[in-house]
Design a protein around this motif. Structure first.
Motif, PDB file in Angstrom:
ATOM      1  N   LYS A 296       0.814  -1.217  -0.123  1.00 12.22           N
ATOM      2  CA  LYS A 296       0.187  -0.135  -0.114  1.00 12.22           C
ATOM      3  C   LYS A 296       0.658   1.566   0.118  1.00 12.22           C
ATOM      4  N   ALA A 297       1.981   1.109  -0.091  1.00 14.84           N
ATOM      5  CA  ALA A 297       2.872   2.469  -0.184  1.00 14.84           C
ATOM      6  C   ALA A 297       2.319   3.178  -1.463  1.00 14.84           C
ATOM      7  N   TYR A 298       2.018   2.904  -2.534  1.00 15.62           N
ATOM      8  CA  TYR A 298       1.313   3.554  -3.520  1.00 15.62           C
ATOM      9  C   TYR A 298       0.039   2.704  -3.970  1.00 15.62           C
ATOM     10  N   THR A 299      -0.975   3.293  -4.793  1.00 19.17           N
ATOM     11  CA  THR A 299      -2.183   2.658  -5.234  1.00 19.17           C
ATOM     12  C   THR A 299      -1.769   1.534  -6.067  1.00 19.17           C
ATOM     13  N   HIS A 300      -0.724   1.664  -6.875  1.00 18.96           N
ATOM     14  CA  HIS A 300      -0.659   0.575  -7.921  1.00 18.96           C
ATOM     15  C   HIS A 300       0.227  -0.538  -7.444  1.00 18.96           C
ATOM     16  N   LEU A 301       0.975  -0.318  -6.390  1.00 16.45           N
ATOM     17  CA  LEU A 301       1.957  -1.371  -5.932  1.00 16.45           C
ATOM     18  C   LEU A 301       1.387  -2.631  -5.167  1.00 16.45           C
ATOM     19  N   TYR A 302      -0.300  -2.740  -5.189  1.00 18.34           N
ATOM     20  CA  TYR A 302      -1.071  -3.930  -4.912  1.00 18.34           C
ATOM     21  C   TYR A 302      -0.647  -4.865  -5.723  1.00 18.34           C
ATOM     22  N   PHE A 303      -0.441  -4.689  -7.049  1.00 22.37           N
ATOM     23  CA  PHE A 303      -0.187  -5.876  -7.942  1.00 22.37           C
ATOM     24  C   PHE A 303       1.031  -6.435  -7.942  1.00 22.37           C
ATOM     25  N   VAL A 304       2.142  -5.701  -7.479  1.00 21.98           N
ATOM     26  CA  VAL A 304       3.418  -6.430  -6.955  1.00 21.98           C
ATOM     27  C   VAL A 304       3.220  -7.302  -5.858  1.00 21.98           C
ATOM     28  N   PHE A 305       2.650  -6.819  -5.016  1.00 20.16           N
ATOM     29  CA  PHE A 305       2.277  -7.464  -3.601  1.00 20.16           C
ATOM     30  C   PHE A 305       1.496  -8.905  -3.730  1.00 20.16           C
ATOM     31  N   ILE A 306       0.341  -8.700  -4.839  1.00 18.00           N
ATOM     32  CA  ILE A 306      -0.309 -10.020  -5.150  1.00 18.00           C
ATOM     33  C   ILE A 306       0.753 -10.881  -5.915  1.00 18.00           C
ATOM     34  N   SER A 307       1.472 -10.471  -6.844  1.00 19.58           N
ATOM     35  CA  SER A 307       2.645 -11.258  -7.524  1.00 19.58           C
ATOM     36  C   SER A 307       3.493 -12.008  -6.426  1.00 19.58           C
ATOM     37  N   ILE A 308       3.883 -11.469  -5.417  1.00 16.24           N
ATOM     38  CA  ILE A 308       4.689 -11.991  -4.558  1.00 16.24           C
ATOM     39  C   ILE A 308       3.997 -13.106  -3.866  1.00 16.24           C
ATOM     40  N   GLN A 309       2.862 -12.898  -3.451  1.00 13.32           N
ATOM     41  CA  GLN A 309       1.888 -13.982  -2.776  1.00 13.32           C
ATOM     42  C   GLN A 309       2.059 -15.283  -3.555  1.00 13.32           C
ATOM     43  N   PHE A 310       1.772 -14.918  -4.960  1.00 10.55           N
ATOM     44  CA  PHE A 310       1.742 -15.930  -5.851  1.00 10.55           C
ATOM     45  C   PHE A 310       2.999 -16.677  -5.987  1.00 10.55           C
ATOM     46  N   TYR A 311       3.989 -15.923  -5.880  1.00 13.09           N
ATOM     47  CA  TYR A 311       5.469 -16.622  -6.120  1.00 13.09           C
ATOM     48  C   TYR A 311       5.731 -17.561  -4.776  1.00 13.09           C
ATOM     49  N   LEU A 312       5.293 -17.183  -3.685  1.00  9.23           N
ATOM     50  CA  LEU A 312       5.154 -17.849  -2.375  1.00  9.23           C
ATOM     51  C   LEU A 312       4.584 -19.361  -2.753  1.00  9.23           C
ATOM     52  N   LEU A 313       3.407 -19.100  -3.205  1.00  5.26           N
ATOM     53  CA  LEU A 313       2.447 -20.287  -3.382  1.00  5.26           C
ATOM     54  C   LEU A 313       2.983 -21.182  -4.543  1.00  5.26           C
ATOM     55  N   PHE A 314       3.532 -20.672  -5.499  1.00  2.23           N
ATOM     56  CA  PHE A 314       3.983 -21.478  -6.656  1.00  2.23           C
ATOM     57  C   PHE A 314       4.510 -22.656  -6.646  1.00  2.23           C
ATOM     58  N   PRO A 315       5.539 -22.982  -5.690  1.00  2.00           N
ATOM     59  CA  PRO A 315       6.247 -24.298  -5.623  1.00  2.00           C
ATOM     60  C   PRO A 315       5.282 -25.049  -4.962  1.00  2.00           C
ATOM     61  N   LEU A 316       4.304 -24.860  -4.150  1.00  2.00           N
ATOM     62  CA  LEU A 316       3.539 -25.748  -3.335  1.00  2.00           C
ATOM     63  C   LEU A 316       2.447 -26.246  -4.535  1.00  2.00           C
ATOM     64  N   ILE A 317       1.807 -25.335  -5.356  1.00  2.00           N
ATOM     65  CA  ILE A 317       0.739 -25.537  -6.359  1.00  2.00           C
ATOM     66  C   ILE A 317       1.473 -26.606  -7.100  1.00  2.00           C
ATOM     67  N   LEU A 318       2.750 -26.265  -7.859  1.00  2.00           N
ATOM     68  CA  LEU A 318       3.467 -26.827  -8.884  1.00  2.00           C
ATOM     69  C   LEU A 318       3.751 -28.413  -8.315  1.00  2.00           C
ATOM     70  N   TRP A 319       3.982 -28.389  -7.201  1.00  2.00           N
ATOM     71  CA  TRP A 319       4.312 -29.767  -6.339  1.00  2.00           C
ATOM     72  C   TRP A 319       2.912 -30.611  -6.586  1.00  2.00           C
ATOM     73  N   LEU A 320       1.903 -29.871  -6.100  1.00  2.00           N
ATOM     74  CA  LEU A 320       0.557 -30.571  -6.033  1.00  2.00           C
ATOM     75  C   LEU A 320       0.106 -30.979  -7.405  1.00  2.00           C
ATOM     76  N   LEU A 321      -0.037 -30.295  -8.429  1.00  2.00           N
ATOM     77  CA  LEU A 321      -0.223 -30.674  -9.703  1.00  2.00           C
ATOM     78  C   LEU A 321       0.592 -31.591 -10.580  1.00  2.00           C
ATOM     79  N   LYS A 322       1.843 -31.576 -10.099  1.00  4.56           N
ATOM     80  CA  LYS A 322       2.664 -32.710 -10.667  1.00  4.56           C
ATOM     81  C   LYS A 322       2.597 -33.890  -9.965  1.00  4.56           C
ATOM     82  N   LYS A 323       2.204 -33.966  -8.433  1.00  5.91           N
ATOM     83  CA  LYS A 323       1.950 -35.120  -7.648  1.00  5.91           C
ATOM     84  C   LYS A 323       0.585 -35.697  -8.258  1.00  5.91           C
TER      85      LYS A 323
END
Length: 396
Positions: free
Chosen positions: A137-164
């Motif tokens: 929330k440092a500026y109105t548009h930075l929420y998108f990068v914040f969302i992307s970071i959340q998805f990067y944190l989730l990605f290895p877990l989702i990748l593992w589940l879909l491969k498994k």
């Protein structure tokens, strides 16, 4: 691209994705540059134009999330999951996403502090900064990068589940839509999370759609690419339905906001969510098809320019609000409606061109420019040039 060890094949280049990124950043700039106009021009006969540009172009953020997911799963799904690959993945995101995000959070927070909060105590200032840094929330548009970071944190877990569980990957689209809409409805009636648009669950349908397309792209390519060689009666019918559905959803989205803004018509908040989701969800596939058409059929100068715009889109996204902020400090001192229309149009041009120029100069001349704008190629790779030449020679 990476070598597919599981299949023993080299992954096909997808350079047309840069054109999708170009469309996405144009969408973002259109929305942001018309945000003042839709509030100030309600009495103008051209209000519908500003409202259209402000709403119909709202595909930018969903498209960027979809593309990020598509590329990740396209590159990683067929590879074995190893500690080295996962650590390399996080290292790249730390250097090229989180570091620039932090730099611009400091920049915009400092700018707003200078403009509005100079008398605020230091302790309160630091507390505010770290809270906004950790919530996008440092500026109105930075929420998108914040969302992307959340998805990067989730990605290895989702990748593992879909491969498994490969069968789970086939259901990625309904799973994503189900999770997103469960979050939307539970939040509306029970949780009421503030700023829900800053949380990944608000966009997970696009992330899972990107995962599905990335995993199955070789099988989906004939369905996604509009050309004569792929045009069976069934595919042609589905293409027409897709595009008509996207246009209808987009116009419906625009109409709802038009009535709300101009006449104060009250709609159920779920309708806004539904129209936005239909419009942008269909839109990411339409943009993928449109990019393929442009890539194969447009003049080289147009294609090259758009591909470069796509390559620098992250940097433009980060810095363009600064130029809009400065530009809006100097509105025309006249009652001429023509001058006001030109001024609003100039906001888009300034945001695009000034941002693009600054990113290009920084990348070209400043060592360590990745700290500011992430990883931006200085020019097209030879492989990309060969891809463009090969594609244009086919013209199918």
């Amino acid at each position: 691209m990476n070598n597919s060890q599981a299949l023993g094949l080299r992954r096909e280049r997808l350079p047309e994705l840069q054109l999708v990124r170009a469309c996405a950043i144009i969408g973002v700039l259109s929305v942001h540059s018309t945000s003042f106009a839709v509030s100030a021009m309600t009495s103008s006969q051209y209000f519908w134009t500003y409202n259209f540009l402000n709403i119909f172009m709202k595909f930018g953020t969903p498209t960027f999330i979809f593309l990020s997911s598509l590329v990740l799963f396209y590159n990683y799904y067929s590879e074995p999951i190893t500690l080295k690959r996962i650590s390399g993945f996080y290292k790249k995101r730390l250097l090229y996403i989180i570091v620039p995000y932090t730099v611009f959070s400091v920049f915009y927070f400092g700018l707003l502090h200078y403009l509005h909060y100079q008398g605020r105590p230091l302790g309160e200032t630091m507390e505010s900064f770290f809270t906004k840094l950790l919530t996008g929330k440092a500026y109105t548009h930075l929420y998108f990068v914040f969302i992307s970071i959340q998805f990067y944190l989730l990605f290895p877990l989702i990748l593992w589940l879909l491969k498994k569980m490969p069968r789970l990957a086939r259901w990625a689209v309904p799973i994503g839509l189900g999770i997103q809409w469960t979050f939307i409805l539970l939040n509306k009636y029970y949780w009421q999370v503030p700023n829900k648009g800053s949380w990944a669950l608000s966009y997970i349908a696009y992330f899972m759609l990107g995962a599905f397309v990335g995993i199955y792209y070789p099988k989906l390519k004939a369905w996604l690419t509009i050309c004569r060689t792929h045009a069976t009666p069934l595919r042609t019918a589905l293409w027409i339905i897709l595009w008509l559905g996207w246009i209808a959803a987009g116009l419906g989205h625009v109409y709802v906001y038009y009535n709300s803004r101009l006449y104060g018509t009250a709609y159920n908040s779920t309708l806004y969510e539904l129209m936005w989701n239909l419009h942008t969800y269909l839109g990411v596939i339409v943009l993928l098809q449109l990019a393929s058409l442009v890539y194969r059929g447009a003049k080289p100068r147009v294609t090259d320019g758009l591909m470069r715009l796509g390559a620098v889109s992250f940097g433009i996204y980060l810095i363009h609000p600064f130029f809009l902020l400065v530009y809006r400090q100097f509105p025309p001192e006249t009652g001429s409606s023509l001058m006001m229309h030109l001024w609003y149009a100039g906001g888009f041009a300034v945001a695009l061109m000034c941002s693009w120029i600054v990113v290009e100069i920084t990348v070209r001349w400043l060592p360590g420019s990745w700290v500011i704008f992430g990883r931006v190629p200085k020019s097209k790779s030879t492989g990309q040039q060969q891809d463009i030449a090969a594609s244009r020679s086919l013209r199918t």
